[in-house]
Write a protein that holds these residues in place. Structure first.
Motif, PDB file in Angstrom:
ATOM      1  N   VAL A   1      79.423  48.840  -7.496  1.00 33.87           N
ATOM      2  CA  VAL A   1      80.510  47.921  -7.135  1.00 33.87           C
ATOM      3  C   VAL A   1      81.537  48.654  -6.265  1.00 33.87           C
ATOM      4  O   VAL A   1      82.010  48.124  -5.252  1.00 33.87           O
ATOM      5  N   ALA A   2      81.886  49.873  -6.653  1.00 37.25           N
ATOM      6  CA  ALA A   2      82.858  50.659  -5.883  1.00 37.25           C
ATOM      7  C   ALA A   2      82.363  50.899  -4.460  1.00 37.25           C
ATOM      8  O   ALA A   2      83.158  50.886  -3.504  1.00 37.25           O
ATOM      9  N   ASP A   3      81.053  51.093  -4.316  1.00 38.89           N
ATOM     10  CA  ASP A   3      80.454  51.343  -2.990  1.00 38.89           C
ATOM     11  C   ASP A   3      80.198  50.065  -2.199  1.00 38.89           C
ATOM     12  O   ASP A   3      79.714  50.124  -1.068  1.00 38.89           O
ATOM     13  N   ARG A   4      80.486  48.925  -2.821  1.00 41.63           N
ATOM     14  CA  ARG A   4      80.181  47.615  -2.214  1.00 41.63           C
ATOM     15  C   ARG A   4      78.704  47.486  -1.846  1.00 41.63           C
ATOM     16  O   ARG A   4      78.344  46.839  -0.861  1.00 41.63           O
ATOM     17  N   ASP A   5      77.861  48.099  -2.648  1.00 38.00           N
ATOM     18  CA  ASP A   5      76.410  48.094  -2.394  1.00 38.00           C
ATOM     19  C   ASP A   5      75.780  46.919  -3.147  1.00 38.00           C
ATOM     20  O   ASP A   5      75.325  47.054  -4.284  1.00 38.00           O
ATOM     21  N   VAL A   6      75.739  45.764  -2.514  1.00 36.29           N
ATOM     22  CA  VAL A   6      75.277  44.542  -3.172  1.00 36.29           C
ATOM     23  C   VAL A   6      73.802  44.636  -3.567  1.00 36.29           C
ATOM     24  O   VAL A   6      73.417  44.215  -4.664  1.00 36.29           O
ATOM     25  N   ALA A   7      72.982  45.197  -2.718  1.00 40.16           N
ATOM     26  CA  ALA A   7      71.551  45.306  -3.031  1.00 40.16           C
ATOM     27  C   ALA A   7      71.332  46.164  -4.277  1.00 40.16           C
ATOM     28  O   ALA A   7      70.526  45.818  -5.148  1.00 40.16           O
TER      29      ALA A   7
END
Length: 217
Positions: free
Chosen positions: A185-191
């Motif tokens: 979530v912190a990395d905005r890594d949706v996949a």
């Protein structure tokens, strides 16, 4: 009961919170009787706040009403748990996906605080604190999704979802999965979030099944 205009809590709300926590934490086991007269004596209140609390807990899905002045702690059947799991799966995938896209720095700090509290409790073997912090983590994720309808649905289902999340026994494994989710979530890594949520849901499903099998043995 707290007095004063700031922080005032009606007696019925205090009693509801106490009984809710005792049910979710497993202090009051499924099938346990909740008799107005006995609860009033135990908690040192009149029967009116007990009656209001039981009505609220029936609405929340934690208590099953019985005729007249008593009720029982709800016994969740396998079909109930399957229904909860299906709804949880849909809502959590959406919540985590939106949280990864919309999270703020302040929201991420709240999520980190929930995670740190869970990790600390898990290391100490404090199951009640760890499970409460784990549930807080999920609720904070929903708030980070920044979708009012999703928040409304979460509030409606909150007590039952907290009960479901409390069915796991491997406290550290659950906390570590939350740590991975936090980082995604912190990395905005949706996949990556979607993959981790799928695994996290499967872990929770297996934990609930293992707890159910253990109680039946």
């Amino acid at each position: 009961m707290t007095t004063g205009s700031e922080g005032f809590e009606p007696e019925s709300e205090r009693v509801t919170r106490q009984l809710r926590n005792e049910i979710i934490d497993g202090v009051r086991e499924p099938g346990s009787k909740l008799v107005e007269r006995e609860l009033a004596a135990e908690l040192g209140v009149s029967r009116l706040p007990i009656r209001d609390a039981l009505k609220a807990l029936v609405t929340e899905g934690l208590v099953t009403p019985r005729p007249r002045t008593w009720a029982v702690v709800r016994e969740f059947a396998p079909t109930d748990i399957a229904d909860l799991d299906e709804v949880r799966s849909a809502l959590e995938m959406l919540a985590f996906r939106l949280a990864a896209q919309r999270r703020t720095r302040a929201g991420l700090a709240r999520l980190r605080a929930d995670l740190d509290a869970e990790l600390a409790a898990a290391r100490e073997g404090d199951a009640v604190r760890a499970r409460r912090a784990a549930a807080d983590f999920h609720e904070t994720v929903t708030s980070l999704a920044d979708n009012e309808l999703l928040n409304e649905l979460e509030r409606t289902l909150r007590s039952r979802m907290r009960w479901l999340l409390g069915q796991h026994d491997d406290l550290m494994a659950m906390a570590k999965e939350h740590e991975e989710l936090y980082e995604a979530v912190a990395d905005r890594d949706v996949a990556r979030v979607e993959k981790l949520v799928t695994r996290h849901l499967a872990t929770g499903r297996d934990a609930a099944a293992a707890r159910r099998n253990a109680t039946q043995d």
